[in-house]
Design a protein around this motif. Sequence first.
Motif, PDB file in Angstrom:
ATOM      1  N   GLY A   1      29.485  33.291  51.979  1.00 53.16           N
ATOM      2  CA  GLY A   1      30.826  33.832  52.086  1.00 53.16           C
ATOM      3  C   GLY A   1      31.924  32.908  51.620  1.00 53.16           C
ATOM      4  N   ALA A   2      31.585  31.687  51.191  1.00 53.81           N
ATOM      5  CA  ALA A   2      32.618  30.775  50.689  1.00 53.81           C
ATOM      6  C   ALA A   2      33.366  31.454  49.539  1.00 53.81           C
ATOM      7  N   ALA A   3      34.670  31.208  49.477  1.00 55.75           N
ATOM      8  CA  ALA A   3      35.493  31.829  48.440  1.00 55.75           C
ATOM      9  C   ALA A   3      35.339  31.087  47.125  1.00 55.75           C
TER      10      ALA A   3
ATOM     11  N   LEU B   1      37.503  35.672  44.503  1.00 57.87           N
ATOM     12  CA  LEU B   1      38.962  35.764  44.467  1.00 57.87           C
ATOM     13  C   LEU B   1      39.378  36.028  43.022  1.00 57.87           C
ATOM     14  N   SER B   2      39.224  37.240  42.577  1.00 59.32           N
ATOM     15  CA  SER B   2      39.571  37.586  41.198  1.00 59.32           C
ATOM     16  C   SER B   2      39.599  39.099  41.049  1.00 59.32           C
ATOM     17  N   ASN B   3      40.395  39.555  40.091  1.00 58.33           N
ATOM     18  CA  ASN B   3      40.403  40.976  39.764  1.00 58.33           C
ATOM     19  C   ASN B   3      39.751  41.239  38.409  1.00 58.33           C
TER      20      ASN B   3
ATOM     21  N   GLN C   1      35.009  41.140  47.239  1.00 62.35           N
ATOM     22  CA  GLN C   1      35.938  40.802  46.163  1.00 62.35           C
ATOM     23  C   GLN C   1      37.340  41.068  46.684  1.00 62.35           C
ATOM     24  N   ILE C   2      38.202  40.063  46.603  1.00 65.03           N
ATOM     25  CA  ILE C   2      39.538  40.163  47.179  1.00 65.03           C
ATOM     26  C   ILE C   2      40.584  40.227  46.076  1.00 65.03           C
ATOM     27  N   ALA C   3      41.413  41.266  46.131  1.00 66.96           N
ATOM     28  CA  ALA C   3      42.583  41.356  45.258  1.00 66.96           C
ATOM     29  C   ALA C   3      43.679  40.523  45.904  1.00 66.96           C
ATOM     30  N   LEU C   4      44.093  39.473  45.245  1.00 62.31           N
ATOM     31  CA  LEU C   4      45.061  38.542  45.815  1.00 62.31           C
ATOM     32  C   LEU C   4      46.451  39.172  45.922  1.00 62.31           C
ATOM     33  N   SER C   5      47.165  38.790  46.958  1.00 57.69           N
ATOM     34  CA  SER C   5      48.567  39.189  47.128  1.00 57.69           C
ATOM     35  C   SER C   5      49.442  38.053  46.618  1.00 57.69           C
TER      36      SER C   5
ATOM     37  N   HIS D   1      40.834  45.490  35.113  1.00 57.17           N
ATOM     38  CA  HIS D   1      41.010  44.546  36.215  1.00 57.17           C
ATOM     39  C   HIS D   1      41.275  45.323  37.501  1.00 57.17           C
ATOM     40  N   ALA D   2      40.680  44.879  38.585  1.00 60.43           N
ATOM     41  CA  ALA D   2      40.801  45.564  39.873  1.00 60.43           C
ATOM     42  C   ALA D   2      42.073  45.122  40.591  1.00 60.43           C
ATOM     43  N   LEU D   3      43.212  45.432  39.996  1.00 60.51           N
ATOM     44  CA  LEU D   3      44.496  45.030  40.573  1.00 60.51           C
ATOM     45  C   LEU D   3      44.918  46.018  41.654  1.00 60.51           C
ATOM     46  N   ASP D   4      45.441  45.485  42.738  1.00 57.64           N
ATOM     47  CA  ASP D   4      46.008  46.307  43.802  1.00 57.64           C
ATOM     48  C   ASP D   4      47.527  46.103  43.754  1.00 57.64           C
TER      49      ASP D   4
END
Length: 194
Positions: A34-36, A139-141, A159-163, A183-186
Amino acid sequence: MLETAHGTFNVSTHGVDGPERCVSISLGELSRDGAAVRLHSSCLFGEALGACDCDCGPQLATAMQEVARRGAGVVVYLYQEGRGAGLDTKISGMELQRVEGINSYQAYAKLGLSRDVRDYRLAQVALTDLGLAQHVTLLSNNPTKRQALEGFGYVIDEQIALSYQVSKRAYDYLLMKHEEGKHALDFDKIRFVG
């Protein structure tokens, strides 16, 4: 050790025989699941010069903050300016965009290049050196970064969409990456200012 505005990190260089190197910025126990992890390509204009139509600087800062918040993770900093095409090509592409009113993907096509020519093999060297666990949080889209990690045998558990906050001038660029680059942008997590 490197003290930053985002936390105190371990810093190392990695590479194989020859001049090619990359830098890792890490902290915590990377061998735990689970390390980022973020694979981040250099961007002189967005990181050092504050370009308004780019989100590279805010993404890097937010990734470092997220690694520090989680207590375990790594940012691998790769010298791959202009999506791997180099600084000279990036500048030529920027001028084409300005003169012809086209986006960066279209400019690269006019220069005879694919949209993204980055190579992530140095990142694999860094992650192996650091003993990164097989199961990671990305940590990438960018879908090509996910594919690269999976191709190296890593399992993306999350997979985390960064704020982050970015100039309004970057909106069209991000929309292009989302619609054309998949790209998986939120966009709900991105604050446009200025």
